[in-house]
Design an enzyme around this catalytic site. Structure first.
Site, PDB file in Angstrom:
ATOM      1  N   HIS A  17     -40.718 -34.585  77.555  1.00  0.00           N
ATOM      2  CA  HIS A  17     -39.761 -35.117  76.561  1.00  0.00           C
ATOM      3  C   HIS A  17     -38.350 -34.786  77.033  1.00  0.00           C
ATOM      4  O   HIS A  17     -37.912 -33.640  76.964  1.00  0.00           O
ATOM      5  CB  HIS A  17     -40.002 -34.492  75.178  1.00  0.00           C
ATOM      6  N   HIS A  19     -34.098 -36.300  77.548  1.00  0.00           N
ATOM      7  CA  HIS A  19     -33.007 -37.275  77.424  1.00  0.00           C
ATOM      8  C   HIS A  19     -32.111 -37.141  78.646  1.00  0.00           C
ATOM      9  O   HIS A  19     -31.609 -36.046  78.918  1.00  0.00           O
ATOM     10  CB  HIS A  19     -32.167 -36.988  76.167  1.00  0.00           C
ATOM     11  N   LYS A 104     -41.864 -44.753  71.559  1.00  0.00           N
ATOM     12  CA  LYS A 104     -41.307 -43.663  70.767  1.00  0.00           C
ATOM     13  C   LYS A 104     -40.985 -44.141  69.371  1.00  0.00           C
ATOM     14  O   LYS A 104     -40.283 -45.141  69.193  1.00  0.00           O
ATOM     15  CB  LYS A 104     -40.033 -43.132  71.452  1.00  0.00           C
ATOM     16  N   HIS A 141     -41.103 -38.782  66.530  1.00  0.00           N
ATOM     17  CA  HIS A 141     -40.112 -37.850  65.973  1.00  0.00           C
ATOM     18  C   HIS A 141     -40.554 -37.614  64.540  1.00  0.00           C
ATOM     19  O   HIS A 141     -40.386 -38.478  63.677  1.00  0.00           O
ATOM     20  CB  HIS A 141     -38.692 -38.430  66.030  1.00  0.00           C
ATOM     21  N   HIS A 179     -41.589 -32.297  69.864  1.00  0.00           N
ATOM     22  CA  HIS A 179     -40.763 -31.131  69.533  1.00  0.00           C
ATOM     23  C   HIS A 179     -41.101 -30.547  68.169  1.00  0.00           C
ATOM     24  O   HIS A 179     -40.268 -30.545  67.269  1.00  0.00           O
ATOM     25  CB  HIS A 179     -39.265 -31.446  69.647  1.00  0.00           C
ATOM     26  N   ASP A 256     -37.000 -31.583  75.386  1.00  0.00           N
ATOM     27  CA  ASP A 256     -36.059 -32.289  74.511  1.00  0.00           C
ATOM     28  C   ASP A 256     -34.625 -31.944  74.897  1.00  0.00           C
ATOM     29  O   ASP A 256     -33.728 -31.956  74.045  1.00  0.00           O
ATOM     30  CB  ASP A 256     -36.313 -31.993  73.031  1.00  0.00           C
TER      31      ASP A 256
HETATM   32  O1  DOR Z   1     -31.443 -32.719  68.809  1.00  0.00           O
HETATM   33  C1  DOR Z   1     -31.804 -33.825  69.137  1.00  0.00           C
HETATM   34  N1  DOR Z   1     -31.108 -34.562  70.028  1.00  0.00           N
HETATM   35  N2  DOR Z   1     -32.902 -34.339  68.584  1.00  0.00           N
HETATM   36  C2  DOR Z   1     -33.264 -35.610  68.777  1.00  0.00           C
HETATM   37  O2  DOR Z   1     -34.247 -36.017  68.224  1.00  0.00           O
HETATM   38  C3  DOR Z   1     -32.435 -36.511  69.613  1.00  0.00           C
HETATM   39  C4  DOR Z   1     -31.625 -35.758  70.560  1.00  0.00           C
HETATM   40  C5  DOR Z   1     -30.547 -36.598  71.212  1.00  0.00           C
HETATM   41  O3  DOR Z   1     -30.850 -37.682  71.688  1.00  0.00           O
HETATM   42  O4  DOR Z   1     -29.403 -36.145  71.271  1.00  0.00           O
HETATM   43 ZN    ZN Z   2     -35.682 -35.933  71.866  1.00  0.00          ZN
END
Ligand code: DOR
Ligand code: ZN
Length: 352
Positions: A17, A19, A104, A141, A179, A256
């Protein structure tokens, strides 16, 4: 394994997971991840979100371009699509053929760039049926979005109101509860009846294993400890640590790691997300060591994720050494900077 090892060798982990955003910042964050992980599940919550196979292919090409510019050829991004009220069964089948790893589910309004998310799962019936039929995992989520529900209760309420009904309706659908942050989620996943099938998993972040909600307020407001789902009470952290170190294959690594610039975090309405990619493995090693379970790290970090996704385990080995690493106060992020988790402090373990 010795009781107090000073180094551990493990099959190279993956991050299930992650980003990495897009454009210039992607290059900076990709380098951190690729230093440690062989593969990562790439989240689709870009602006605009990655809702179709064509958009995912274009995003994949941009990632490959950045990897090439960085001289990295040992890292595989696993692409995902963002589920919307309008995702068709055809798009799901097309995604399956194209090698998309998962869809997702962001409940609309739950977190960063989730406005195009699902308003009600009843709109997704055909898409979910197609996912179940082709074995496409749904990454969830898991928070309700209603403002009447206390933010600390949104995950537990989601289990009763959304997740359990979803699993009743689609018993063969492969679901990853992403998460997880609560005892309720850890126990739900642990105890879920699946008829012996590999239909439920959960990822756990380093911050939720290492911190409780006091960390958001210790000595003043700490925007870099704010993520979603938000950190919970100590009893929840303990339950997560128990789950992660239990050698139960339903629990696996997903950082995450969610980069936002320093300015976007340190402001009146700061963004949610912890940047853990800089030394995520060191953070996980610290968490596992805190309960004397370093010997359980490899299963969690390197085996159970690929097993869930029916992908081969990695074969290359890496070594973590117990050698304190100083974490910089800031790191470059495109033309801005980012404050990594544990900035200005040390982490006990680092990659050899
Ligand atoms: O804290 C987070 N940041 N939780 C999420 O679900 C998305 C993520 C983000 O993309 O910044
Ligand atoms: Zn995330």
């Amino acid at each position: 394994m010795a009781t107090n090892p000073t180094q551990i060798e493990l099959i190279q982990p993956d991050d299930w997971h992650l980003h990495i955003r897009d454009g210039e910042v992607m290059k900076d964050v990709l380098a951190d991840t690729a230093r440690q992980f062989a593969r990562a599940i790439i989240m689709p919550n870009l602006k605009p979100p990655v809702t179709t196979v064509d958009l995912a292919n274009a995003y994949h090409a941009r990632i490959q371009e950045k990897l090439k510019a960085l001289g990295i050829n040992s890292f595989t991004p696993l692409m995902t699509l963002y589920l919307t009220d309008n995702t068709s069964a055809d798009e799901v089948r097309k995604a399956n053929v194209a090698g998309i790893a998962a869809f997702k589910l962001y409940p609309a309004g739950a977190t960063t760039n989730s406005d195009a998310g699902v308003t009600d799962l009843k709109h997704c019936h055909d898409a979910l049926e197609a996912m179940q039929a082709v074995g496409m995992p749904l990454l969830v989520h898991g928070e309700v979005t209603s403002s009447e529900i206390d933010i600390f209760d949104r995950e537990a309420v989601f289990i009763d109101q959304v997740l359990e009904p979803l699993r009743q309706d689609f018993p063969e659908l492969k679901i990853v509860f992403e998460h997880i942050t609560t005892l309720q989620a850890a126990h739900y996943v642990r105890d879920a009846a699946t008829g012996g099938k590999n239909t439920i998993g959960a990822t756990i972040t380093p911050q939720h294993l290492l911190m409780n909600r006091n960390a958001i307020f210790s000595g003043g407001i700490r925007p870099h400890h704010y993520c979603l789902p938000v950190l919970k009470r100590e009893e929840h952290r303990i339950a997560l640590l128990e789950a992660a170190t239990s050698a139960n294959p339903r629990f696996f690594l997903g950082t995450d790691s969610a980069p936002h610039s320093k300015g976007a975090k340190e402001t009146a309405c700061g963004c949610a997300g912890c940047y853990s990619a800089f030394n995520a493995l060191g953070l996980y090693a610290e968490a596992f060591e805190s309960v004397g379970k370093l010997d359980k790290l490899e299963g969690f970090a390197s085996f159970f994720g690929p097993d869930f996704y029916s992908l081969p385990r990695n074969t290359k080995k890496i070594t973590l050494v117990k050698q304190a690493q100083s974490i910089p106060h800031e790191l470059p992020l495109g033309d801005a900077t980012i404050v990594p988790l544990r900035a200005g402090e040390t982490i006990a373990w680092s990659l050899a």
